[in-house]
Design an enzyme around this catalytic site. Structure first.
Site, PDB file in Angstrom:
ATOM      1  N   CYS A 190       4.693   2.838  -2.188  1.00  0.00           N
ATOM      2  CA  CYS A 190       3.562   2.024  -2.642  1.00  0.00           C
ATOM      3  C   CYS A 190       3.942   0.539  -2.687  1.00  0.00           C
ATOM      4  O   CYS A 190       4.117  -0.076  -1.653  1.00  0.00           O
ATOM      5  CB  CYS A 190       3.061   2.543  -3.996  1.00  0.00           C
ATOM      6  SG  CYS A 190       1.361   2.029  -4.377  1.00  0.00           S
ATOM      7  N   HIS A 227       2.170   8.844  -3.362  1.00  0.00           N
ATOM      8  CA  HIS A 227       2.919   9.223  -4.566  1.00  0.00           C
ATOM      9  C   HIS A 227       3.009  10.745  -4.644  1.00  0.00           C
ATOM     10  O   HIS A 227       2.149  11.462  -4.128  1.00  0.00           O
ATOM     11  CB  HIS A 227       2.214   8.714  -5.820  1.00  0.00           C
ATOM     12  CG  HIS A 227       2.223   7.228  -5.969  1.00  0.00           C
ATOM     13  ND1 HIS A 227       3.327   6.533  -6.401  1.00  0.00           N
ATOM     14  CD2 HIS A 227       1.245   6.306  -5.755  1.00  0.00           C
ATOM     15  CE1 HIS A 227       3.031   5.234  -6.456  1.00  0.00           C
ATOM     16  NE2 HIS A 227       1.779   5.072  -6.058  1.00  0.00           N
TER      17      HIS A 227
END
Length: 510
Positions: free
Chosen positions: A336, A443
């Site tokens: 991310c 994630h």
């Protein structure tokens, strides 16, 4: 059958409220009740995306698992994600509500209380028992006027309250008796008793202490829970991160050494819990005070402020160390915000993270990131795009502000094949050097046993070490075992009969 709700409040932050709620959810589920967790307002940078695409705190996700439920944003209707020392992004019922400094946030309380109570009523209509959790200290006098998560919530729900105190940090009499004397008469009427947490040694040694607390407050101590260093459940905030191992030597049984950069605005570090618990793997959180040289993999995690943390890497010299690792062929992973940092440039023309700014990245991945005003929050199914990753389709989730576009050689790291239940075919992330350096917006990757095993197997092959027996470990089975272990510990050390008397249906309207 409706039971009176039970609420766990704390004498301070990080005293064990979340773990206690998880244990109670597991116990009452084992007793055959339909039980659900609830926390009106949570402040944390570890979050999760529900199947519906809503964002919520990780602690309530673990508690939902303990209760045998799929997580839902009604279990955590308000999530505050700090973006600076004075301000937070406010998530309400799973969606971004706005970015506010604390003073401005308090002005929204009347509207937020309505949202909180709507979520609570939906839950209470579906389940036999709701176990609520407070936040921080329940008796902060300067915050009571704005409270919507501690005693104010207990009053609205009509909940009986347990106050938990951490004896390991010292001052347990001030934490319990002192808190009692700071409560109003109404708050004291809601207080059912105390739980003493993290006692080291024989609990019988604290028998006199229990008597002192009970005599001074006229409330029972329902139990003294022992300190269990081997209990491992996902944590929710940076306070818990401070306990993570950083300065210890690598263990002789830890053939694979993984370092995670402890960024100033680190978020979603629960991504790496499966690696931390994996047999044969040593994982450490490192910053500018530690060397990056003695690890097999360096991970740059998510962050709530990409440009600020990118500047931190440059100012501390970590950026140069990371580039040197890349030149020497070390494995580097960005998740991310870490993926954005690895790119060529991060642009924030709208001032999403602060003043409008463009900052060169580390230049290890040929991607350019542009921060966007709209937040992406989705559950996905994805397929590793390169053979170097291996494995079948995996489950993950996205939480990011920004779009990263490739601007050079390499290949996508993953292909997203399903978003929120709908088939798609979308490239995600980027990889170079045959997959030795890669980044992604996904994630929860390492929660997938098959992906984690493939990732580690490549490292073991390179080392000429490891066995298939080591690689067969299941993270979800481990979590279930930890929750059962927690419930067993609490059953042995809590007065469950007294606890159950507080929530009996006959007393639900008392």
């Amino acid at each position: 059958m409706a039971y009176r709700p039970l609420m766990v409040l704390g004498s301070g932050s990080d005293v064990g409220k979340s773990v206690l709620v998880a244990g109670l959810c597991r116990i009452f589920r084992q007793e055959g009740l339909r039980v659900a967790p609830f926390k009106a307002q949570n402040m944390a940078l570890n979050s999760f995306i529900t199947p519906e695409g809503g964002e919520m705190g990780r602690a309530q996700v673990v508690q939902a698992q303990a209760a045998g439920l799929a997580p839902h944003v009604d279990m955590n209707p308000i999530l505050l994600k700090p973006t600076s020392q004075v301000g937070s992004q406010v998530i309400v019922q799973g969606k971004v509500y706005g970015n506010f400094p604390a003073r401005d946030y308090y002005r929204h309380k009347p509207r937020l209380v309505k949202k909180v109570m709507a979520s609570y009523r939906r839950l209470s209509s579906q389940y036999d028992l709701i176990i609520l959790e407070g936040a921080g200290s329940a008796v902060e006098l300067n915050l009571k006027a704005h409270d919507l998560v501690n005693f104010a919530m207990a009053k609205r729900a009509g909940a009986k309250v347990l106050l938990v105190a951490d004896i390991d940090r010292g001052g347990v009499f001030a934490a319990t008796i002192g808190a009692f004397h700071l409560m109003t008469p109404t708050e004291r009427r809601l207080l059912a008793g105390f739980v003493i947490n993290k006692f080291r040694g024989d609990p019988e040694l604290f028998r006199e202490g229990v008597g002192i607390i009970e005599a001074r407050t006229r409330r029972p101590v329902l139990g003294v829970l022992p300190f269990d260093a081997d209990l491992a459940l996902p944590e929710e905030d940076s306070v818990a991160l401070g306990r993570k191992r950083r300065d210890r030597d690598w263990g002789e049984d830890q053939a694979i050494r993984i370092g995670v950069l402890r960024l100033p605005h680190i978020s979603n570090y629960t991504d790496f819990d499966p690696l931390e618990q994996e047999p044969g793997v040593g994982l450490r959180y490192v910053d500018h005070r530690q060397s990056l040289d003695n690890m097999d993999v360096l991970i740059i995690p998510g962050t709530k402020n990409t440009i600020s943390d990118l500047l931190y890497l440059k100012e501390t010299g970590l950026a140069d160390q990371i580039k040197d690792l890349a030149r020497r062929g070390r494995r580097i992973v960005g998740i991310c915000g870490g993926y954005q940092i690895l790119g060529q440039e991060v642009r924030d023309p709208l001032g999403v993270e602060g003043p409008p700014l463009t900052e060169p990245g580390l230049g290890l991945l040929p991607v350019v990131t542009i921060m966007a005003g709209e937040k992406t929050t989705t559950q996905v199914r994805a397929r590793p795009a390169g053979s170097e990753f291996g494995g079948p389709v995996l489950e993950a989730y996205e939480i990011h502000m920004g779009v990263s576009e490739p601007a050079g050689a390499g290949a996508p790291a993953f292909t997203i094949v399903n978003r929120l239940g709908a088939p798609v075919e979308v490239a995600d992330g980027w990889a170079v050097q045959g997959g030795r350096i890669w980044g992604t917006y996904l994630h929860g990757l390492f929660d997938n046993d098959h992906f984690r095993r493939s990732f580690l197997r490549d490292i073991r092959k390179e080392q000429g070490s490891g066995t298939e027996a080591e690689a067969a470990w299941s993270f979800q089975d481990f979590l279930e075992g930890q929750l059962d272990r927690l419930a067993d510990l609490m059953r042995r050390h809590l007065d469950l009969a007294l606890l159950k008397s507080f929530i009996e249906p006959d007393h639900a309207k008392d």
